[in-house]
Design an enzyme around this catalytic site. Structure first.
Site, PDB file in Angstrom:
ATOM      1  N   ASP A   1       0.813  -1.212   0.000  1.00 58.97           N
ATOM      2  CA  ASP A   1       0.000   0.000   0.000  1.00 58.97           C
ATOM      3  C   ASP A   1       0.848   1.263   0.000  1.00 58.97           C
ATOM      4  OD1 ASP A   1      -2.060   1.854   0.406  1.00 58.97           O
ATOM      5  OD2 ASP A   1      -1.878   1.665   2.572  1.00 58.97           O
TER       6      ASP A   1
ATOM      7  N   ASP B   1      -2.303   5.791  -5.068  1.00 57.29           N
ATOM      8  CA  ASP B   1      -2.589   4.922  -3.933  1.00 57.29           C
ATOM      9  C   ASP B   1      -2.912   3.507  -4.398  1.00 57.29           C
ATOM     10  OD1 ASP B   1      -3.377   3.809  -1.562  1.00 57.29           O
ATOM     11  OD2 ASP B   1      -5.159   5.053  -1.297  1.00 57.29           O
TER      12      ASP B   1
END
Length: 508
Positions: free
Chosen positions: A104, A291
């Site tokens: 992430d 992201d």
């Protein structure tokens, strides 16, 4: 003779590189798995984001004061892992205990469930870390808590070796989660999260795994890159490459733009186009966060509404929006035509105070002491006015007549995104929908309907969902876009921490 031996050595090196599956010639490869997207996940993700939008900052919060994070208190809430699709495998401890994690770029800590997690159902549906079974475990014990959009985790820090691909990161601080406070973690296919963001947003200022990989000279270059497989039927979900890029993953050259603010991988984005027509919203620049931890594309309500209208997505009728058009539309038109600055129109009309004008739609419109009597309805009218001004101004640039403009903005009111549900489109009409284009580094990055529409189910159960969700962040941080997996599937993405930049090229 010397050249002959050199040629033989190069051939042997090339052959060796072609045979090594994971760590090959300075590039360390992590195979990514992809889970099937489901409608409930999208609906839950949107509900969580709406709750965040109303309740304010969450990501990065912990049990201690915010100054330990090295960031201001107004940190943007981003995460909702309920709809995360891509995950891969790592090992922790000696010998390695394996875990599936989300890689992430929107957070910076590593956490996995602890064997000391007794009271959370999520811990019983995933792999546990057992410190007693590791020869390299070192106690830390510092307690912490992280609150995400889809739930919170709490636990304590430990230190151990972390295996990523074929390399071992020594003395890595990570969180043993002893409580996972959300049903979304029970349903998740992944055990934990490995953050690839900057140390600036790391809870307790823990050094991220990636930083340690670079400091311990485990990669050739301080670069990692994502290739997300766009083929929904492929067994491989994609590949995360540490230490460089794989030329097989992209076509042409990368366009690089600088990181504008460390913490998240935040960049500057320019104008935004629907079917080749400018929306005008980001002409002066918008922040965008790349992201890998979210599947969707999040942006200002103003633009997402226009997208919904253009693609025929079903939205929610906004009474306030229609009310502003009916009562103030003519005045707003006259003010814009006469040359009044768009930022001043709603305050001159009387729907927004000057304080309101400095904030974008949907976020904490009223905070001053003398504005406490302003009702929620007044705030909604201010929000609707701000959106209406942008829509009318954009149509004026295209020299549309007043009648055409007001018909259009009335339709936009009916296409306002539903904050608590999905925006559904007709699966049979995808081929006629417009392209959506982002401007990054003065270059256009276009998404086709097949790329930004998400499909779930088959046959009569098939549902098609807009990949865009509304997410409003006030200045100075906003307007803000979140470029998730939908964008990263279309464009191979390079994260260059050595030069503080992000690069995009068409994915192969």
């Amino acid at each position: 003779m010397g050249n002959k031996y050199l040629l033989l050595a190069l051939c042997f090196w090339a052959l060796t590189c072609s045979l090594l599956p994971s760590f090959s010639c300075g590039l360390m490869r992590i195979g990514l798995k992809k889970r099937t997207l489901d409608l409930e996940a999208i609906r839950g993700a949107r509900m969580a984001r709406e709750k965040l939008r109303l309740n304010r900052p969450m990501l990065g919060a912990n049990d201690h004061s915010g100054d330990k994070l090295g960031i201001d208190d107004d940190i943007v809430p981003l995460k909702n892992y309920l709809n995360a699709q891509y995950y891969g495998e790592i090992g922790i401890g000696t010998p390695p205990q394996t875990f599936n994690v989300i890689f992430d770029t929107g957070s910076s800590n590593l956490w996995i469930p602890s064997s000391k997690c007794y009271f959370s159902l999520a811990c019983y549906t995933h792999h546990w870390y057992k410190s007693s079974k590791s020869e390299t475990y070192e106690k830390n014990g510092t307690s912490c808590k992280i609150v995400y959009g889809s739930g919170s985790i709490s636990g304590f820090f430990s230190s151990d070796s972390v295996t990523v691909g074929d390399v071992v990161v020594k003395n890595q601080d990570f969180i043993e989660a002893t409580r996972e406070g959300s049903l979304s973690f029970v349903l998740a296919k992944f055990d934990g999260i490995l953050g690839l963001g900057f140390q600036e947003i790391s809870v307790e200022n823990a050094l991220p795994v990636w930083d340690n990989m670079v400091l311990q000279n485990l990669v050739n270059e301080p670069i990692f890159s994502f290739w997300l497989n766009g083929d929904p039927n492929a067994k491989s979900g994609g590949e995360l490459v540490f230490g460089g890029v794989d030329p097989k993953h992209f076509v042409g050259n990368h366009t690089y733009v600088p990181v504008t603010q460390k913490g998240y991988w935040q960049i500057e984005m320019g104008d935004f186009y629907i079917g080749g027509v400018s929306t005008g919203v980001c002409e002066g620049g918008c922040a965008a966060i790349v992201d890998s931890g979210t599947s969707l594309l999040a942006g200002p309500t103003t633009v997402v509404t226009e997208i919904n209208h253009a693609i025929g997505a079903e939205g929610v009728l906004s009474v306030e929006c229609k009310e502003v058009i009916a009562q103030y539309g003519e005045l707003i038109w006259d003010l814009l035509v006469s040359g009044v600055r768009a930022d001043d129109v709603c305050s001159q009309v009387g729907l927004c105070t000057m304080r309101d004008q400095s904030k974008s739609a949907g976020i904490e419109m009223v905070t001053e002491k003398d504005q406490k009597d302003l009702s929620a309805k007044d705030t909604a009218l201010c929000t609707s006015c701000q959106m209406l001004v942008i829509w009318v101004q954009n149509q004026l640039r295209q020299e549309k007549t007043k009648e055409i403009v007001f018909n259009y903005v009335n339709q936009l009111c009916e296409s306002l995104p539903s904050p608590n549900g999905e925006s559904v489109v007709d699966c049979g009409g995808i081929h006629v929908l417009p392209n959506i284009t982002f401007t990054i580094g003065d270059k256009h990055f276009t998404l086709s309907p097949d790329q930004y529409i998400l499909k779930t189910g088959e046959g009569i159960a098939e549902v098609c969902i807009s990949g865009f969700i509304a997410f409003d962040i006030p200045p100075p941080r906003g307007p803000l876009w979140i470029l998730g997996d939908i964008f990263m599937r279309a464009y191979h993405t390079v994260f260059d921490s050595g030069n503080l930049r992000v690069g995009f090229a068409k994915a192969a």
